[in-house]
Structures are given as structure tokens and as C-alpha cells.
Design an enzyme around this catalytic site. Structure first.
Site, mmCIF file in Angstrom:
data_model
loop_
_atom_site.group_PDB
_atom_site.id
_atom_site.type_symbol
_atom_site.label_atom_id
_atom_site.label_comp_id
_atom_site.label_asym_id
_atom_site.label_seq_id
_atom_site.Cartn_x
_atom_site.Cartn_y
_atom_site.Cartn_z
ATOM 1 N N GLU A 110 -30.833 -9.590 -13.029
ATOM 2 C CA GLU A 110 -32.083 -8.905 -12.721
ATOM 3 C C GLU A 110 -31.833 -7.420 -12.626
ATOM 4 O OE1 GLU A 110 -34.823 -11.857 -10.082
ATOM 5 O OE2 GLU A 110 -33.348 -10.681 -8.979
ATOM 6 N N CYS A 111 -32.600 -6.630 -13.355
ATOM 7 C CA CYS A 111 -32.560 -5.169 -13.288
ATOM 8 C C CYS A 111 -31.124 -4.659 -13.407
ATOM 9 C CB CYS A 111 -33.241 -4.678 -12.012
ATOM 10 S SG CYS A 111 -33.787 -2.951 -12.096
#
Length: 434
Positions: free
Chosen positions: A325-326
């Protein structure tokens, strides 16, 4: 039912966080079991809440979460004596269009759970007009009870008396006044506050905030205002990506939602933390590897040199899911270019190349419909999340992971990526249905 209070404000920057942290620590010092919450998708404030209260803190978000999930998370306060939630932005501020249970505003949470609102008002540059402001907030939504105010950044005793007299005229209790003072603040960086675990003086600052709150706010009167609606029996479901989940956890990978990890545990999953910055590989028999967001750009040389970590990721990705994520997504990519323009080789499991040399803000709620399976979710699943980063995509050659829209339903370019068993996205997962 555990009674609750929601600490809100007319706008950001009014002092919600410092008041909330001071109250949490002051209550804990007094032997009160207090459960902390944060309205909205912020994952940094909850770290400070946990430090101040001594208990895990949870997010409540009416855009990304449905009513069942919110009720379930509110139920985490059952063994506490009071729930204390910090609002997001201004009390009524939220997304441009409603999501699962509302528009993401603090007001939605207050109305849904029946928690009275305590408004923190920055009274700089105003006196009697503060009462007009409060009157407007009190009448905006009949289902939201503004039960009292805290006056912040008061200039003098005379200033305080003028505002209190105006509040008396509209029948609004003032629970305390805090004088202007710039010596107690939490440092910030580009994604908000510096994380609690990184700040050596965090405990000292929180203690000092508690001292100030205890001497300027009527905490007993505040607790007497707490209330709430009876909770429905509810249990939220967070499908785990596997029964044994290797979860990256250190200063570079720290943006995890407590409700998500707790939901995995509730489903019977085992969480196996490891530190990429310490060059630790995920355990070899994990079912899935999850790299949360964080600040990999601040540690890019160390991550690029973490050979055991990268080799372990590559072995795992041959036959089992890996998701980032990210920041975790960036580390799964080919390269990360730091703010000075220096490129650092990453894991190379995706072709993504990101750069911080040309900073651009990407911020907002995201709804994603998966094109293919992602750890814990099947193709076609709809996931709600939040995107917040300053990196620019230079290359993104892999197949898109999902069709992604913002809160208004407008398609956004950050589709995420997939290659074999590896997936990644810029949005942080808040809730979804398998």
C-alpha cells in the site's frame, strides 16, 4: 453502552489534537479507562491516541465504513468507562458525495453513535462572535448535539470573560479556557504529524498537555456530558490475506489501521511482524506478505541495500500473494527517486517507478473495483480506502489492479498494479467486501 464524547472544531488547526491528547492522558492518570477514536482516515493521530491512553485507538469513518463496521468498532469501548473521539477537519466537513454510511464527517459519527460534541474554538481575533459561531453549529443538524465548548488561544482574562458572557446568553456551557501558548506542539512533516514512535519527546509533550488540560478544563463536567445510543450487536469482517500474514512494521512501514489488523486476528489469522529496515525477510512459511505505507522515501538507501529483505520478498512472490500500500507499493516497484533526484533500486516485483523530486499532492477517498484477486479479496470486490502521498509516477507498465474512483465517482489515474502474485495500490484499504 459506554458513554462517549466527540471532540470537534469549526475548522482544522483549532487545537483538537492537543486537547484530545491532553484529555486522554489526564483521564488515564485519574484511573479512568478511556477508549480513543479518530474520525476519518488519519492513521498518524491514532498512534498518539494509543500512547496517551494506553489502549489501541481505532478509526471511525462514515464514508469508507458501513454502519455495521462503525457499530462494531464502537463496541471496542465496552470495557472502558468513556469513549473519546477526535474529529476530522471541521465538524460538518466531509466528502463531496456520500459513501457507505455518510460523507465522512465527524457529525455523522456523533449522530450515529449519539455522542455529544464538545467544540474546541480558536478564539483568536474574536470575542462575542464566537457565540454566534457556536449557535450556528448547534442548529446545523438536529441529530447532532453540541453540548459544550472549550475556548482555545484566549488572549487575556478580559477576553475570556467577554466570550463566556456571550456563551451564557445562548445557554452554551464553557468547560474550560486555554491561553495562547506556542511552546506545546507536535512536529509535522509532509504527511502530517511526525509519528508517535519517532518522536523521542512525545511522552513529555503529552504529559505537559495533560497538565495544562487538567488545570484549565473541568474534566468532571466533561465526563458528565458523555452519552450515547445503545449499540447493535455487530461484527465487522476484514478478510485476512492469509492465515499467517507477514506484516512489515518499522519506521518505513508504519501506516496500518488498527481495525484492519484486529479484524485479521478476529478471523483467526496470525500476524508475523518483520522489519525491512533491519534487513529481515518475511518468514518463509507465511501465506501472504503485506507492506503497509509509511516513509520509504526517508529510508530509500537502507531499503535498497536490504538484500535479505528483497530476496525474501522475491522468493515469496513466486507462489504466494504480496501486497503493498502506498509506500509499500513503491518499494515493490523498480525504483524510487528521492527528493534530491537520486534513484534507488527497489524490489523490482512491479515495474513502478516513483519520484519525490517532483512533488505532487494526491489526496482523497478512493473506491476500487478489483480487476483481479488481491490478497484477501476476489476479482470484482469493491474496496474503500484513502490516498495521501506526494510522489509522482514516472513508469507504471504493469496491468492495472482496479478501476479506481474518487469520492465524487470520478475516475482517477492511480489504478494500482498487478503482476503474477504481486499487487500494489496507492490507496490504503479501510474497508471492503470479499
Amino acid at each position: 453502552m459506554t458513554p462517549g464524547i466527540l471532540i470537534a472544531a469549526p475548522r482544522s488547526g483549532s487545537g483538537k489534537t492537543t486537547v484530545t491528547l491532553g484529555l486522554l492522558r489526564a483521564l488515564k492518570r485519574n484511573g479512568v479507562r478511556v477508549q480513543a477514536y479518530k474520525c476519518g482516515p488519519d492513521y498518524i493521530d491514532t498512534g498518539y491516541h494509543q500512547m496517551a491512553s494506553g489502549r489501541p485507538a481505532f478509526n471511525l469513518d462514515s464514508w469508507a465504513m458501513d454502519g455495521t463496521m462503525i457499530q462494531s468498532l464502537a463496541g471496542r469501548a465496552q470495557d472502558a468507562e468513556i469513549a473519546l473521539a477526535e474529529g476530522v477537519m471541521g465538524l460538518f466537513d466531509g466528502a463531496v458525495a456520500p459513501g457507505s454510511a455518510g460523507n465522512g464527517s465527524s457529525a455523522d459519527i456523533a449522530a450515529m453513535l449519539g455522542w455529544p460534541v464538545l467544540l474546541v474554538i480558536d478564539v483568536t481575533g474574536q470575542s462575542q462572535s464566537a457565540a454566534a459561531l457556536v449557535h450556528g453549529f448547534r442548529t446545523m443538524r438536529p441529530d447532532v448535539q453540541v453540548a459544550g465548548v472549550i475556548l482555545n488561544r484566549v488572549g487575556s482574562d478580559r477576553h475570556d470573560r467577554m466570550i463566556r458572557r456571550a456563551m451564557e446568553d445562548i445557554g452554551m456551557p464553557v468547560l474550560g479556557s486555554i491561553a495562547r501558548c506556542g511552546d506545546l506542539c507536535l512536529p509535522e512533516r509532509h504527511l502530517g504529524l511526525v509519528q508517535a514512535g519517532e518522536l523521542a519527546e512525545a511522552e513529555r509533550i503529552i504529559d505537559a498537555l495533560a497538565d495544562r488540560i487538567a488545570s484549565h478544563i473541568d474534566i468532571q463536567a466533561l465526563c458528565a456530558l458523555a452519552n450515547g445510543k445503545p449499540l447493535r450487536q455487530a461484527h465487522h469482517h476484514c478478510p485476512p490475506p492469509g492465515q499467517r500474514i507477514a506484516l512489515a512494521q518499522d519506521a518505513a512501514f508504519s501506516f496500518t489501521y488498527a481495525h484492519l489488523v484486529d479484524g485479521w486476528r478476529d478471523a483467526g489469522a496470525e500476524i508475523l511482524p518483520f522489519s525491512p529496515l533491519a534487513d529481515e525477510a518475511p518468514v518463509s512459511d507465511a501465506d501472504a506478505v503485506w507492506l503497509p505505507g509509511g516513509y520509504p522515501e526517508l529510508h530509500a538507501p537502507r531499503l535498497a541495500a536490504a538484500s535479505h529483505f528483497i530476496a525474501g520478498l522475491r522468493r515469496h512472490a513466486q507462489d504466494r500473494p504480496v501486497h503493498g500500500e502506498c509506500g509499500g507499493y513503491m518499494v515493490l516497484g523498480q525504483a524510487l527517486i528521492d527528493a534530491d533526484g537520486q534513484a534507488h533500486a527497489m524490489a523490482g516485483l512491479l515495474g513502478l517507478v516513483t519520484s519525490f523530486a517532483d512533488r505532487r499532492l494526491h489526496l482523497g477517498y478512493r473506491r476500487a473495483r478489483l480487476f483481479a484477486p488481491m490478497a484477501g479479496y476476489g476479482a470484482g470486490a469493491v474496496l474503500n480506502g484513502h490516498e495521501f502521498h506526494y510522489s509522482t509516477v514516472i513508469e507504471q507498465p504493469d496491468d492495472p489492479l482496479a478501476d479506481v474512483t474518487d469520492a465524487a465517482g470520478t475516475t482517477v489515474a492511480s489504478t494500482g498494479s498487478r503482476r503474477g502474485h504481486v499487487t500494489g495500490s496507492f490507496f490504503h484499504l479501510v474497508a471492503g467486501a470479499a
